[in-house]
Design a protein around this motif. Structure first.
Motif, PDB file in Angstrom:
ATOM      1  N   PRO A   1     -41.993 -48.051   8.957  1.00 31.30           N
ATOM      2  CA  PRO A   1     -42.970 -48.593   7.817  1.00 31.30           C
ATOM      3  C   PRO A   1     -41.908 -50.172   8.169  1.00 31.30           C
ATOM      4  O   PRO A   1     -40.991 -50.387   8.908  1.00 31.30           O
ATOM      5  CB  PRO A   1     -41.287 -48.069   6.771  1.00 31.30           C
ATOM      6  CG  PRO A   1     -40.395 -47.373   7.572  1.00 31.30           C
ATOM      7  CD  PRO A   1     -40.441 -46.788   8.632  1.00 31.30           C
ATOM      8  N   PRO A   2     -42.647 -51.067   8.202  1.00 30.79           N
ATOM      9  CA  PRO A   2     -41.656 -52.473   8.422  1.00 30.79           C
ATOM     10  C   PRO A   2     -41.183 -53.119   7.846  1.00 30.79           C
ATOM     11  O   PRO A   2     -40.554 -52.506   6.332  1.00 30.79           O
ATOM     12  CB  PRO A   2     -43.306 -53.284   7.735  1.00 30.79           C
ATOM     13  CG  PRO A   2     -44.231 -52.695   6.521  1.00 30.79           C
ATOM     14  CD  PRO A   2     -43.491 -51.361   7.116  1.00 30.79           C
ATOM     15  N   ARG A   3     -40.181 -54.146   8.284  1.00 29.44           N
ATOM     16  CA  ARG A   3     -38.578 -54.554   7.065  1.00 29.44           C
ATOM     17  C   ARG A   3     -39.262 -55.189   5.645  1.00 29.44           C
ATOM     18  O   ARG A   3     -39.658 -55.287   5.662  1.00 29.44           O
ATOM     19  CB  ARG A   3     -38.462 -55.878   7.945  1.00 29.44           C
ATOM     20  CG  ARG A   3     -36.964 -56.430   7.462  1.00 29.44           C
ATOM     21  CD  ARG A   3     -36.931 -57.830   8.436  1.00 29.44           C
ATOM     22  NE  ARG A   3     -36.231 -57.182   9.401  1.00 29.44           N
ATOM     23  CZ  ARG A   3     -35.431 -57.309  10.191  1.00 29.44           C
ATOM     24  NH1 ARG A   3     -34.668 -56.576   9.167  1.00 29.44           N
ATOM     25  NH2 ARG A   3     -34.748 -56.895  11.651  1.00 29.44           N
ATOM     26  N   ALA A   4     -38.170 -55.105   5.044  1.00 29.34           N
ATOM     27  CA  ALA A   4     -38.696 -55.032   3.405  1.00 29.34           C
ATOM     28  C   ALA A   4     -37.276 -55.965   3.201  1.00 29.34           C
ATOM     29  O   ALA A   4     -35.817 -55.990   3.850  1.00 29.34           O
ATOM     30  CB  ALA A   4     -38.488 -54.300   2.672  1.00 29.34           C
ATOM     31  N   THR A   5     -37.300 -57.183   2.547  1.00 35.12           N
ATOM     32  CA  THR A   5     -36.677 -58.052   2.142  1.00 35.12           C
ATOM     33  C   THR A   5     -35.388 -58.137   0.538  1.00 35.12           C
ATOM     34  O   THR A   5     -36.715 -58.676   0.261  1.00 35.12           O
ATOM     35  CB  THR A   5     -37.052 -59.978   2.577  1.00 35.12           C
ATOM     36  OG1 THR A   5     -36.760 -60.107   3.898  1.00 35.12           O
ATOM     37  CG2 THR A   5     -35.294 -60.665   2.431  1.00 35.12           C
ATOM     38  N   VAL A   6     -34.666 -58.037   0.346  1.00 30.68           N
ATOM     39  CA  VAL A   6     -34.357 -57.829  -0.829  1.00 30.68           C
ATOM     40  C   VAL A   6     -33.749 -59.261  -1.400  1.00 30.68           C
ATOM     41  O   VAL A   6     -32.848 -59.644  -0.703  1.00 30.68           O
ATOM     42  CB  VAL A   6     -32.907 -56.972  -1.152  1.00 30.68           C
ATOM     43  CG1 VAL A   6     -33.104 -56.547  -2.548  1.00 30.68           C
ATOM     44  CG2 VAL A   6     -33.706 -55.944  -0.487  1.00 30.68           C
TER      45      VAL A   6
ATOM     46  N   ALA B   1     -30.991 -58.121   3.253  1.00 26.92           N
ATOM     47  CA  ALA B   1     -30.740 -58.489   2.035  1.00 26.92           C
ATOM     48  C   ALA B   1     -30.114 -60.210   2.362  1.00 26.92           C
ATOM     49  O   ALA B   1     -28.986 -60.519   3.426  1.00 26.92           O
ATOM     50  CB  ALA B   1     -29.260 -58.175   2.034  1.00 26.92           C
ATOM     51  N   LEU B   2     -30.969 -61.014   1.405  1.00 26.86           N
ATOM     52  CA  LEU B   2     -31.097 -62.645   1.675  1.00 26.86           C
ATOM     53  C   LEU B   2     -30.576 -62.446   0.550  1.00 26.86           C
ATOM     54  O   LEU B   2     -31.151 -62.776  -0.550  1.00 26.86           O
ATOM     55  CB  LEU B   2     -32.458 -62.628   2.029  1.00 26.86           C
ATOM     56  CG  LEU B   2     -32.284 -64.712   1.527  1.00 26.86           C
ATOM     57  CD1 LEU B   2     -31.673 -65.017   3.203  1.00 26.86           C
ATOM     58  CD2 LEU B   2     -34.172 -64.817   2.110  1.00 26.86           C
ATOM     59  N   VAL B   3     -29.823 -63.380   0.638  1.00 24.22           N
ATOM     60  CA  VAL B   3     -29.042 -64.503  -0.376  1.00 24.22           C
ATOM     61  C   VAL B   3     -28.797 -65.666  -0.710  1.00 24.22           C
ATOM     62  O   VAL B   3     -29.122 -65.853   0.198  1.00 24.22           O
ATOM     63  CB  VAL B   3     -27.348 -64.193  -0.362  1.00 24.22           C
ATOM     64  CG1 VAL B   3     -26.498 -64.446  -1.306  1.00 24.22           C
ATOM     65  CG2 VAL B   3     -27.273 -62.719  -0.465  1.00 24.22           C
ATOM     66  N   VAL B   4     -29.529 -66.432  -2.155  1.00 27.25           N
ATOM     67  CA  VAL B   4     -29.553 -67.660  -1.538  1.00 27.25           C
ATOM     68  C   VAL B   4     -28.868 -68.350  -2.851  1.00 27.25           C
ATOM     69  O   VAL B   4     -28.717 -68.110  -4.182  1.00 27.25           O
ATOM     70  CB  VAL B   4     -30.887 -67.585  -2.328  1.00 27.25           C
ATOM     71  CG1 VAL B   4     -31.303 -69.503  -2.357  1.00 27.25           C
ATOM     72  CG2 VAL B   4     -32.205 -67.090  -1.205  1.00 27.25           C
TER      73      VAL B   4
ATOM     74  N   PRO C   1     -28.027 -52.618   6.689  1.00 27.45           N
ATOM     75  CA  PRO C   1     -28.638 -54.022   6.311  1.00 27.45           C
ATOM     76  C   PRO C   1     -28.651 -55.153   6.441  1.00 27.45           C
ATOM     77  O   PRO C   1     -27.439 -55.422   6.857  1.00 27.45           O
ATOM     78  CB  PRO C   1     -29.134 -54.283   4.608  1.00 27.45           C
ATOM     79  CG  PRO C   1     -28.087 -53.809   3.650  1.00 27.45           C
ATOM     80  CD  PRO C   1     -27.509 -52.690   5.308  1.00 27.45           C
ATOM     81  N   THR C   2     -29.498 -56.205   7.421  1.00 30.59           N
ATOM     82  CA  THR C   2     -29.374 -57.457   7.965  1.00 30.59           C
ATOM     83  C   THR C   2     -28.538 -58.273   6.376  1.00 30.59           C
ATOM     84  O   THR C   2     -29.426 -57.885   5.966  1.00 30.59           O
ATOM     85  CB  THR C   2     -29.926 -57.590   8.586  1.00 30.59           C
ATOM     86  OG1 THR C   2     -30.253 -56.840   9.824  1.00 30.59           O
ATOM     87  CG2 THR C   2     -29.567 -59.216   9.230  1.00 30.59           C
ATOM     88  N   VAL C   3     -27.110 -58.798   6.637  1.00 33.91           N
ATOM     89  CA  VAL C   3     -27.489 -59.738   5.813  1.00 33.91           C
ATOM     90  C   VAL C   3     -26.833 -61.259   5.953  1.00 33.91           C
ATOM     91  O   VAL C   3     -26.855 -61.623   6.713  1.00 33.91           O
ATOM     92  CB  VAL C   3     -25.880 -59.735   5.053  1.00 33.91           C
ATOM     93  CG1 VAL C   3     -25.299 -60.081   4.408  1.00 33.91           C
ATOM     94  CG2 VAL C   3     -26.130 -58.030   5.026  1.00 33.91           C
TER      95      VAL C   3
ATOM     96  N   LEU D   1     -37.998 -57.882  -2.327  1.00 34.10           N
ATOM     97  CA  LEU D   1     -37.824 -57.403  -3.628  1.00 34.10           C
ATOM     98  C   LEU D   1     -36.995 -58.267  -4.104  1.00 34.10           C
ATOM     99  O   LEU D   1     -36.203 -59.251  -3.697  1.00 34.10           O
ATOM    100  CB  LEU D   1     -37.710 -56.371  -3.323  1.00 34.10           C
ATOM    101  CG  LEU D   1     -38.274 -54.852  -2.957  1.00 34.10           C
ATOM    102  CD1 LEU D   1     -37.920 -54.425  -1.254  1.00 34.10           C
ATOM    103  CD2 LEU D   1     -38.092 -53.294  -3.851  1.00 34.10           C
ATOM    104  N   HIS D   2     -37.220 -58.732  -5.680  1.00 31.51           N
ATOM    105  CA  HIS D   2     -36.195 -59.511  -6.429  1.00 31.51           C
ATOM    106  C   HIS D   2     -35.440 -58.739  -6.924  1.00 31.51           C
ATOM    107  O   HIS D   2     -35.434 -57.318  -6.694  1.00 31.51           O
ATOM    108  CB  HIS D   2     -36.673 -60.163  -7.531  1.00 31.51           C
ATOM    109  CG  HIS D   2     -37.677 -61.138  -7.601  1.00 31.51           C
ATOM    110  ND1 HIS D   2     -39.065 -61.880  -8.437  1.00 31.51           N
ATOM    111  CD2 HIS D   2     -38.527 -61.228  -6.356  1.00 31.51           C
ATOM    112  CE1 HIS D   2     -38.646 -62.280  -7.983  1.00 31.51           C
ATOM    113  NE2 HIS D   2     -39.787 -62.538  -6.695  1.00 31.51           N
ATOM    114  N   TRP D   3     -33.729 -58.921  -7.021  1.00 32.85           N
ATOM    115  CA  TRP D   3     -32.727 -58.345  -7.099  1.00 32.85           C
ATOM    116  C   TRP D   3     -31.424 -59.018  -7.611  1.00 32.85           C
ATOM    117  O   TRP D   3     -31.171 -59.819  -7.267  1.00 32.85           O
ATOM    118  CB  TRP D   3     -32.141 -57.676  -6.077  1.00 32.85           C
ATOM    119  CG  TRP D   3     -31.147 -56.590  -6.195  1.00 32.85           C
ATOM    120  CD1 TRP D   3     -30.115 -56.876  -6.916  1.00 32.85           C
ATOM    121  CD2 TRP D   3     -30.784 -55.398  -6.077  1.00 32.85           C
ATOM    122  NE1 TRP D   3     -28.995 -55.398  -7.195  1.00 32.85           N
ATOM    123  CE2 TRP D   3     -30.088 -54.740  -6.627  1.00 32.85           C
ATOM    124  CE3 TRP D   3     -32.093 -54.171  -5.180  1.00 32.85           C
ATOM    125  CZ2 TRP D   3     -29.708 -53.239  -6.098  1.00 32.85           C
ATOM    126  CZ3 TRP D   3     -31.394 -53.218  -5.168  1.00 32.85           C
ATOM    127  CH2 TRP D   3     -30.332 -52.131  -5.646  1.00 32.85           C
TER     128      TRP D   3
END
Length: 267
Positions: free
Chosen positions: A44-49, A77-80, A128-130, A158-160
């Motif tokens: 599966p491809p990468r997913a970004t949360v 995991a992408l924190v903004v 996950p990569t953070v 994905l929104h979290w």
């Protein structure tokens, strides 16, 4: 229970598809679509949360801990963050090789170390990569989502919300219909709500509630349609425009979530 999906909008068939004759025998099993076959044959491809946060370091850490427990890999995991508190130092204590990006710089020019993934979870999956995307000023939620889409490395976003809780199978349940070609956007069915202030928790007894704070979609879709420059209802507006353009929206049922509803929340 196993998650199920219901599609609320279908794509338009090309004329060649409408007129194409049926060539397989009536009792033959349907052939998989090219996308479904690719999904079944390849990793599966990468997913970004994407986790949006502002001056709530402990909430951001809690959200990442939940993402670590998800059963889907590979995962980012992408924190903004657009707050005034220093979130980087808090996250780096837990993730020494945290990748920090600065908004406004080209993604390819940002520091792109591999980053030590989060600690392996109970199922021995790699963490996950953070990554942390730091904004130079306060921004609307729509602006944050656009910046996240710009730098996301996953094929699916994905929104979290940083104060929501989800089952460990949430990501896989929502990503699967997108990768198999059964949906373009997915969202969870609303199951539990905690009302703030007051910490009043209640279960949703009907199946009509849609948790728009849980949207999942291909990254390319966000880059094409974008988000309104607002801080309330930007997710609903994005989904509405995509569906009006004949993209398919599916609600994933059977995945438990706890949605934190504030006085300013939509729905």
């Amino acid at each position: 229970p196993s998650p199920s999906t219901s599609t609320t909008s279908g794509r338009r068939l090309a004329r060649s598809e409408e007129l194409a004759p049926e060539t397989r025998s009536p009792d033959a099993s349907p052939s998989p679509t090219p996308l479904r076959a690719e999904w079944e044959a390849a990793p599966p491809p990468r997913a970004t949360v994407v986790v949006l946060t502002c001056n709530r370091p402990s909430y951001a850490v809690l959200a990442i801990r939940q993402i670590e427990s998800q059963d889907y890999r590979p995962l980012e995991a992408l924190v903004v963050d657009d707050g005034t508190l220093t979130l980087e130092s808090v996250l780096r204590r837990a993730y020494p090789d945290l990748v920090v990006l600065q908004a406004g710089r080209p993604a390819t020019a940002a520091r792109e170390t591999s980053g030590r993934a989060g600690a392996a979870n109970a199922t021995s999956l790699p963490g996950p990569t953070v990554r942390l995307l730091v904004l130079p000023r306060r921004a609307t939620v729509g602006e944050k989502r656009m910046e996240a889409a710009r730098v996301a490395t996953g094929d699916v976003i994905l929104h979290w919300d940083d104060d929501d809780f989800h089952e460990p199978r949430r990501v896989s349940a929502q990503v699967s219909p997108i990768l198999t070609g059964d949906a373009d956007i997915t969202a969870l069915s609303l199951t539990h709500v905690v009302q703030m202030p007051g910490f009043r928790v209640y279960a949703v007894r009907h199946s009509l509630g849609i948790l728009f704070a849980s949207l999942a979609y291909r990254t390319a879709l966000a880059r094409e349609y974008g988000f309104a420059n607002v801080s309330l209802g930007e997710d609903y507006e994005f989904a509405d425009r995509a569906v009006r353009a004949c993209h398919r929206f599916a609600v994933v049922a059977g995945v438990g979530s706890l949605y934190t509803r504030h006085e300013s929340s939509v729905g």
